[in-house]
Design a protein around this motif. Structure first.
Motif, mmCIF file in Angstrom:
data_model
loop_
_atom_site.group_PDB
_atom_site.id
_atom_site.type_symbol
_atom_site.label_atom_id
_atom_site.label_comp_id
_atom_site.label_asym_id
_atom_site.label_seq_id
_atom_site.Cartn_x
_atom_site.Cartn_y
_atom_site.Cartn_z
ATOM 1 N N THR A 40 0.847 -1.188 0.000
ATOM 2 C CA THR A 40 0.000 0.000 0.000
ATOM 3 C C THR A 40 0.887 1.244 0.000
ATOM 4 O O THR A 40 1.968 1.232 0.574
ATOM 5 N N VAL A 41 0.388 2.285 -0.633
ATOM 6 C CA VAL A 41 1.153 3.528 -0.710
ATOM 7 C C VAL A 41 0.788 4.383 0.506
ATOM 8 O O VAL A 41 -0.381 4.425 0.894
ATOM 9 N N PRO A 42 1.768 5.038 1.141
ATOM 10 C CA PRO A 42 1.431 5.906 2.283
ATOM 11 C C PRO A 42 0.352 6.916 1.884
ATOM 12 O O PRO A 42 0.492 7.601 0.871
ATOM 13 N N PRO A 43 -0.730 6.978 2.648
ATOM 14 C CA PRO A 43 -1.883 7.778 2.210
ATOM 15 C C PRO A 43 -1.619 9.274 2.144
ATOM 16 O O PRO A 43 -2.292 9.976 1.393
ATOM 17 N N ALA A 44 -0.660 9.764 2.909
ATOM 18 C CA ALA A 44 -0.476 11.217 2.955
ATOM 19 C C ALA A 44 0.331 11.749 1.771
ATOM 20 O O ALA A 44 0.254 12.931 1.458
ATOM 21 N N CYS A 45 1.105 10.888 1.127
ATOM 22 C CA CYS A 45 1.942 11.421 0.044
ATOM 23 C C CYS A 45 1.139 11.481 -1.254
ATOM 24 O O CYS A 45 0.146 10.785 -1.431
ATOM 25 N N THR A 46 1.582 12.336 -2.156
ATOM 26 C CA THR A 46 0.892 12.458 -3.436
ATOM 27 C C THR A 46 1.418 11.395 -4.390
ATOM 28 O O THR A 46 2.479 10.802 -4.161
ATOM 29 N N VAL A 47 0.672 11.191 -5.471
ATOM 30 C CA VAL A 47 1.080 10.200 -6.470
ATOM 31 C C VAL A 47 2.476 10.552 -7.006
ATOM 32 O O VAL A 47 3.365 9.692 -7.091
ATOM 33 N N GLY A 48 2.662 11.818 -7.329
ATOM 34 C CA GLY A 48 3.951 12.259 -7.879
ATOM 35 C C GLY A 48 5.095 12.043 -6.904
ATOM 36 O O GLY A 48 6.181 11.600 -7.299
ATOM 37 N N GLN A 49 4.845 12.351 -5.624
ATOM 38 C CA GLN A 49 5.902 12.157 -4.609
ATOM 39 C C GLN A 49 6.301 10.691 -4.513
ATOM 40 O O GLN A 49 7.490 10.360 -4.420
ATOM 41 N N PHE A 50 5.289 9.812 -4.550
ATOM 42 C CA PHE A 50 5.613 8.391 -4.419
ATOM 43 C C PHE A 50 6.408 7.898 -5.623
ATOM 44 O O PHE A 50 7.374 7.138 -5.481
ATOM 45 N N LEU A 51 6.014 8.348 -6.802
ATOM 46 C CA LEU A 51 6.750 7.916 -7.998
ATOM 47 C C LEU A 51 8.180 8.453 -7.976
ATOM 48 O O LEU A 51 9.116 7.780 -8.421
ATOM 49 N N ARG A 52 8.338 9.666 -7.456
ATOM 50 C CA ARG A 52 9.691 10.234 -7.356
ATOM 51 C C ARG A 52 10.545 9.384 -6.411
ATOM 52 O O ARG A 52 11.714 9.116 -6.671
ATOM 53 N N TYR A 53 9.903 8.953 -5.315
ATOM 54 C CA TYR A 53 10.620 8.106 -4.349
ATOM 55 C C TYR A 53 11.048 6.792 -5.009
ATOM 56 O O TYR A 53 12.200 6.358 -4.879
ATOM 57 N N VAL A 54 10.128 6.159 -5.747
ATOM 58 C CA VAL A 54 10.469 4.875 -6.370
ATOM 59 C C VAL A 54 11.528 5.083 -7.459
ATOM 60 O O VAL A 54 12.440 4.251 -7.620
ATOM 61 N N GLY A 55 11.444 6.201 -8.171
ATOM 62 C CA GLY A 55 12.475 6.514 -9.163
ATOM 63 C C GLY A 55 13.848 6.609 -8.512
ATOM 64 O O GLY A 55 14.840 6.103 -9.038
ATOM 65 N N TRP A 56 13.870 7.229 -7.337
ATOM 66 C CA TRP A 56 15.146 7.319 -6.589
ATOM 67 C C TRP A 56 15.607 5.928 -6.154
ATOM 68 O O TRP A 56 16.790 5.589 -6.270
ATOM 69 N N LEU A 57 14.633 5.111 -5.663
ATOM 70 C CA LEU A 57 14.976 3.743 -5.258
ATOM 71 C C LEU A 57 15.603 2.974 -6.413
ATOM 72 O O LEU A 57 16.584 2.253 -6.243
ATOM 73 N N ARG A 58 14.995 3.146 -7.603
ATOM 74 C CA ARG A 58 15.441 2.376 -8.776
ATOM 75 C C ARG A 58 16.690 2.955 -9.411
ATOM 76 O O ARG A 58 17.217 2.412 -10.371
ATOM 77 N N GLY A 59 17.117 4.104 -8.906
ATOM 78 C CA GLY A 59 18.339 4.701 -9.443
ATOM 79 C C GLY A 59 18.135 5.397 -10.780
ATOM 80 O O GLY A 59 19.087 5.511 -11.566
ATOM 81 N N VAL A 60 16.910 5.852 -11.053
ATOM 82 C CA VAL A 60 16.676 6.603 -12.301
ATOM 83 C C VAL A 60 17.430 7.929 -12.192
ATOM 84 O O VAL A 60 17.275 8.642 -11.188
ATOM 85 N N PRO A 61 18.252 8.294 -13.188
ATOM 86 C CA PRO A 61 18.980 9.563 -13.110
ATOM 87 C C PRO A 61 18.028 10.742 -12.937
ATOM 88 O O PRO A 61 16.934 10.759 -13.522
ATOM 89 N N ALA A 62 18.456 11.713 -12.119
ATOM 90 C CA ALA A 62 17.581 12.840 -11.780
ATOM 91 C C ALA A 62 17.086 13.567 -13.028
ATOM 92 O O ALA A 62 15.930 14.007 -13.080
ATOM 93 N N ALA A 63 17.938 13.662 -14.045
ATOM 94 C CA ALA A 63 17.550 14.398 -15.250
ATOM 95 C C ALA A 63 16.440 13.679 -16.014
ATOM 96 O O ALA A 63 15.624 14.314 -16.696
ATOM 97 N N GLN A 64 16.418 12.344 -15.913
ATOM 98 C CA GLN A 64 15.414 11.571 -16.667
ATOM 99 C C GLN A 64 14.141 11.322 -15.866
ATOM 100 O O GLN A 64 13.149 10.848 -16.411
ATOM 101 N N LEU A 65 14.178 11.627 -14.586
ATOM 102 C CA LEU A 65 13.081 11.231 -13.712
ATOM 103 C C LEU A 65 11.742 11.905 -14.076
ATOM 104 O O LEU A 65 10.717 11.210 -14.157
ATOM 105 N N PRO A 66 11.706 13.233 -14.323
ATOM 106 C CA PRO A 66 10.409 13.843 -14.652
ATOM 107 C C PRO A 66 9.744 13.197 -15.863
ATOM 108 O O PRO A 66 8.537 12.906 -15.840
ATOM 109 N N ALA A 67 10.522 12.931 -16.906
ATOM 110 C CA ALA A 67 9.947 12.319 -18.107
ATOM 111 C C ALA A 67 9.491 10.898 -17.818
ATOM 112 O O ALA A 67 8.418 10.468 -18.278
ATOM 113 N N ALA A 68 10.278 10.165 -17.024
ATOM 114 C CA ALA A 68 9.918 8.781 -16.694
ATOM 115 C C ALA A 68 8.626 8.746 -15.880
ATOM 116 O O ALA A 68 7.759 7.894 -16.107
ATOM 117 N N ILE A 69 8.497 9.693 -14.957
ATOM 118 C CA ILE A 69 7.267 9.752 -14.143
ATOM 119 C C ILE A 69 6.074 10.096 -15.030
ATOM 120 O O ILE A 69 5.011 9.457 -14.945
#
Lengths: 249, 411
Positions: A96-125
């Motif tokens: 389950t996703v933490p209820p207080a965070c937004t969809v975008g915040q959670f995807l940003r967190y998972v992008g960081w977990l997966r090691g997606v480069p910061a420059a590519q993260l917005p497009a990937a999200i």
């Protein structure tokens, strides 16, 4: 369902007596199969070793015996395990996703977990939101979303690193029939982008999405082949029951 | 903004992270306003010590909060997701841990700010008081590591609150305890630093090492089941044992006398007296009181020829010529008492608890007060004991003083 093999690519999963034991009688004791298609279903009763097999496929755990390759990568080797973890998307069981965070915040967190480069993260999200029809909900807190939408958020997080394989552990168990069929349709449409490994206790889900299937019982492979082979000219559920009954004998 | 910072900010400003942060800040503000700083003269050590004391509540809350956040992380399946990434389960929890630590650090800064604003101090803090900030950081790190380990080992909802309660009880009871194990607790709620005192540097360093070892032991729980875990756990245990051994061999006094200032403030007419620069405003009152006391007592006993605060000429807390000025310039009687203590210090430190010895020293001080101020300033119950002495001739009073100085050493 017609198979959609990619002949130039290595098989999706190759397991040769792969094991990952929690103790002598628990865990995955002997997984032996090859899956070459784009969508593999993993069926089995509770405690049959499905989640342990998925832990091996995602590089979360290392095999304690035998060998295993996922898209040609061996999770027992550190360098290949690192590479595997970069090309895998994963929806754990009952996540389950933490209820207080937004969809975008959670995807940003998972992008960081997966090691997606910061420059590519917005497009990937943006891409994963588009694929899961969540673009409009990007800034909404997860607590304001329906169960079906939350399940799409889980799928979106699994796509945020543009994986070549998405592994899902019982993703439709909590959904009602209508939400489940919509979610499965979305998985079918995903097969054009990446391979899918779906572990579930629900035979209908495998029938809707997968072209190949592995059945586990008591930690061992008791069937591997196409869904058509498992059905054996009848309903897939009947075929599954037959295989389990034979395994128990 | 770098992605990790955005993640930590997101954790700090939503959900359980935000609740924990508000709780820690509320405790810090309430504690900072409720605790009254001592009037002990200018000192940087007091606000740092008070802020450290405030962590007695903030630290356990931080530990419980981290345990709660890590438990939530695992129960939601996010830990399983992180295990399938190159960050790993422990790495995936770092934004949550960092958010909790950032809130705890902010709570500490609030405490420190509130106490610094309400405590007298001069100039920039020296190294020794800043060590208390390092001790505070070590304490918070150890609390966070214990919380992380607890959240990793237990999925019970009560684990976090129980850990917070247990840690608070342990620290509270330990802080009021005695013996060689007392310094294992890095908090000293009852300690007051006079301007000539500073934290016991060696003791604080050992306490920092103890906390680092506890942190390592807590973190070893997170490192799976492999060799790294065993090595970290073993290293933590060895360092902890060594630090505890070192503690048992160290003077447990939490304070020590500061070194000599580069530029003490001095006055030399008629009695030379030197104070620390932060006590400059006390110099005129000190000079007057010492001159009056020296002049009044010189016929009866050997009066020191110069006076200075502890640490300026000698690194001792009391003795002939060691003058400890009062906390503020307002009370002339306080200057007089300080001057008498510098001329007639208790001869057997620490002050004897032996009844006759304490009474003898009390009589001596009453006699000295009467010699300086006349009989008018002496309370009637005390005057009865020394009035006959005041009527004696010079030689007999001298021998009475010598005898009483010897008796006050008897305990």
């Amino acid at each position: 369902m017609p198979a959609d093999p990619a002949p130039l690519l290595p098989p999706l999963v190759t397991a040769r007596h792969a094991a990952c034991r929690h103790d002598r009688h628990r865990g995955l004791l002997d997984a032996d199969f090859t899956a070459a298609g784009r969508a593999l279903g993993v069926l089995g009763p509770p405690r049959s070793g499905k989640s342990t097999l998925l832990a091996l496929l995602t590089g979360s755990r290392r095999p304690t015996g035998g060998s295993l390759r996922v898209t040609g990568l061996d999770p027992a080797l550190p360098a290949e395990r690192r590479r595997l973890r970069e090309v895998i998307g994963y929806v754990p069981e009952a996540m389950t996703v933490p209820p207080a965070c937004t969809v975008g915040q959670f995807l940003r967190y998972v992008g960081w977990l997966r090691g997606v480069p910061a420059a590519q993260l917005p497009a990937a999200i943006a891409d994963s939101l588009l694929v899961t029809d969540l673009t409009e909900l990007r800034d909404r807190p997860v607590r304001t979303l329906s169960t079906g939408m939350r399940q799409r958020v889980l799928l979106a997080q699994a796509l945020v690193n543009r994986p070549s394989v998405v592994v899902l552990d019982s993703p439709t168990v909590m959904l009602d029939p209508e939400q489940r069929s919509r979610f499965l349709a979305r998985l079918v449409s995903l097969r054009g982008r990446c391979a899918v490994v779906l572990a579930t206790p629900l035979v209908q889900s495998v029938a809707a999405v997968c072209d190949e299937v592995v059945v586990l019982a008591a930690g061992r492979t008791v069937f591997s082949g196409t869904t058509t082979d498992l059905a054996g000219g009848t309903d897939l559920a009947d075929g599954y029951r037959r295989v389990l009954a034979a395994a128990h004998r | 903004m770098p992605p990790p910072v955005r993640l930590v900010l997101a954790e700090m400003t939503a959900g359980a992270g935000l609740v924990l942060g508000m709780l820690l800040l509320a405790v810090a503000v309430a504690g900072g306003l409720a605790m009254v700083p001592p009037e002990a003269g200018p000192s940087w050590s007091n606000p740092f010590n008070l802020a450290l004391t405030g962590l007695m509540v903030v630290g356990p809350l931080c530990a419980g909060g981290v345990a709660w956040l890590v438990r939530d992380y695992r129960v939601r399946g996010i830990g399983a997701l992180a295990a399938s990434t190159n960050r790993g389960t422990a790495g995936g929890a770092l934004p949550r841990l960092a958010a909790a630590c950032a809130w705890a650090g902010l709570a500490y800064l609030v405490l420190l700010g509130l106490f610094t604003a309400r405590t007298a101090h001069r100039g920039a803090p020296a190294g020794a008081p800043l060590l208390l900030a390092l001790l505070a950081a070590g304490f918070l790190a150890a609390c966070a590591a214990l919380g992380w380990a607890t959240g990793t080992l237990s999925e019970a909802r009560a684990a976090g609150p129980l850990l917070a309660g247990a840690l608070f009880t342990l620290v509270r009871v330990g802080a009021s305890g005695d013996g060689w194990a007392r310094p294992l607790v890095p908090v000293n709620p009852d300690l007051v630093y006079r301007p000539f005192l500073q934290p016991h540097v060696r003791l604080v360093w050992i306490q920092v090492v103890v906390l680092a070892a506890i942190t390592a032991l807590g973190l070893s729980v997170l490192l799976g089941r492999g060799r790294r875990r065993r090595l970290t756990g073993l290293a933590g245990a060895v360092v902890l044992a060594a630090a505890v051994f070192a503690l048992s061999r160290t003077d447990p006094a939490p304070t020590e006398i500061r070194g000599a200032p580069a530029h003490p403030v001095c006055a030399g007419d008629p009695v030379p007296v030197c104070l620390r620069p932060e006590n400059a405003e006390l110099l005129p009152g000190s000079e007057r009181a010492l001159a009056a006391a020296s002049a009044a007592l010189a016929p009866y006993l050997a009066v020191p020829v110069r006076f200075s605060e502890p640490g300026i000429e000698r690194r001792v807390a009391s003795g002939p010529g060691i003058y400890v000025p009062p906390a503020g310039p307002g009370d002339p009687l306080a200057f007089q008492a300080a001057a008498l203590a510098a001329i007639l210090p208790p001869p057997c430190p620490p002050p004897s608890r032996h009844g006759p010895a304490a009474m003898s020293y009390g009589d001596l001080m009453t006699w000295a007060e009467a010699r300086v101020n006349g009989r008018a300033g002496v309370p009637p119950y005390a005057l009865g004991r020394v009035a006959p002495v005041l009527g004696m001739d010079l030689d007999r009073q001298r021998s009475w003083v010598r005898r009483h100085l010897a008796t006050s050493c008897a305990g």
